[in-house]
Enzyme design. Structure first.
Site, short mmCIF file in Angstrom:
data_model
loop_
_atom_site.label_atom_id
_atom_site.label_comp_id
_atom_site.label_asym_id
_atom_site.label_seq_id
_atom_site.Cartn_x
_atom_site.Cartn_y
_atom_site.Cartn_z
N ALA A 65 -5.57 -13.42 24.17
CA ALA A 65 -6.60 -12.83 23.31
C ALA A 65 -7.95 -13.08 23.95
CB ALA A 65 -6.54 -13.47 21.93
N GLY A 108 -1.64 -14.52 23.99
CA GLY A 108 -1.33 -13.18 23.50
C GLY A 108 -0.71 -12.31 24.58
N GLU A 111 2.84 -13.15 24.44
CA GLU A 111 3.36 -12.59 23.17
C GLU A 111 3.51 -11.07 23.27
OE1 GLU A 111 0.24 -14.65 21.04
OE2 GLU A 111 1.73 -15.65 19.80
N GLU A 131 -2.44 -21.89 23.84
CA GLU A 131 -3.35 -21.97 22.69
C GLU A 131 -3.63 -23.40 22.24
OE1 GLU A 131 -0.72 -19.98 22.98
OE2 GLU A 131 -1.16 -17.96 22.22
#
Ligand code: DAK
Length: 257
Positions: A65, A108, A111, A131
């Site tokens: 992200a 992300g 993911e 993270e």
């Protein structure tokens, strides 16, 4: 449609979607995720497209992200921004999506690769959920999809330390389907996409849906879902064609009906 952060090319019968924010290592801002969801949804409605490849270029798949965007957001902003909606839209895409991962697939980015249906990794690929090093934890499915893909112990190790794994480790763990030299990564993914696209279209979509049910339902319900899909496909023109073509020793011609 023109995109700011993506390059989308249709190479019938496949689409190639390239994340295009190289200066921030393809960081997945909300704008990127919105465009990506729109581009993949568009594949579902485009008769020219039967399979999609998602890639980020040879250097990086996606470094997660957009942390700069996070830095500007309060907890309230985060809740109100409905970031998960784009991820849900991607999860519901019916067209098979192959992630071609070269370089970093972090947070992300990892993911996102796992939200695709198949991962082809370049030898340079690195998968991780860092993270925890930002004081948070995966928020787009990482704790669930990584655990299902590689098992509890290895997922815990990655998620609790934030350490990455190499392409070869990802292969051994079952996270990726194949590891290839970096210069072949996109071509291998495209070749696989074309092979999938050459199969009976309704069967491909139903089979994808049924495999994904394995993550959602108990075994008995999943097997029942599979049986219903099988019966539905048995009534299609393509099933009649495929079975007759086999008996007549000729290649099948799919019509998607
Ligand atoms: N966001 C923003 N910018 C990033 C970035 C990121 N994730 N990763 C890299 N960049 C930027 C860097 O700031 C740098 O920009 P400039 O300084 O040049 O302007 C440029 O990309 C190049 O990065 P580096 O100079 O750091 O390059 P290196 O080769 O030295 O290092 C690296 C590469 C990937 C190891 C390093 O950049 C890095 O550690 N990046 C951060 C990786 C990370 O922590 N990713 C996880 C982010 S958290 C959710 C949905 C999703 C998520 C959460 C919730 N909901 C639906 C609720 C996801 C969360 C995350 O992914």
């Amino acid at each position: 449609m023109a995109y700011e952060h993506l390059i989308v090319t249709i190479e019938e019968p496949i689409a190639v979607v390239t994340l295009n924010r190289p200066k921030s290592l393809n960081a997945l801002s909300q704008a990127v995720m919105g465009e990506l969801a729109t581009a993949l949804e568009a594949c579902d409605g485009d008769p020219r497209v039967r399979c999609a490849v998602l890639w980020g270029g040879p250097r990086v798949f996606a470094a997660g992200a957009d942390i700069r965007e996070f830095a500007e957001q309060s907890p309230g902003d985060m809740i109100r921004s409905y970031r998960f909606l784009e991820w849900e839209r991607i999860r519901r895409v019916a067209t098979p999506v192959i992630a071609a991962v070269s370089g970093y697939a972090l947070g992300g980015g990892c993911e996102l690769a796992m939200a695709c249906d198949i991962i082809i990794a370049a030898e340079t690929a690195q998968f991780g959920q860092p993270e925890i090093q930002l004081g948070v934890m995966p928020g787009a499915g990482g704790t669930q999809r990584l655990t299902r893909a590689i098992g509890k112990s290895r997922a815990m190790e990655m998620i609790l330390t934030g350490r990455s794994i190499s392409a070869q480790e990802a292969l051994a763990a079952g996270l990726v389907a194949r590891v290839v030299p970096v210069e072949l990564c996109l071509d291998e993914a495209k070749a696989l996409a074309r092979e999938i696209a050459s199969r009976a279209p309704l069967a491909v979509r139903a089979a994808k849906e049924a495999v994904l049910q394995a993550f959602e339902t108990p075994l008995a319900a999943g097997v029942l879902f599979e049986r219903r899909c099988f019966h539905m496909l048995f009534g299609t023109a393509d099933a009649a064609e495929g079975i007759h073509a086999f008996v007549e020793k000729r290649p099948a011609k799919w019509t998607g009906r």
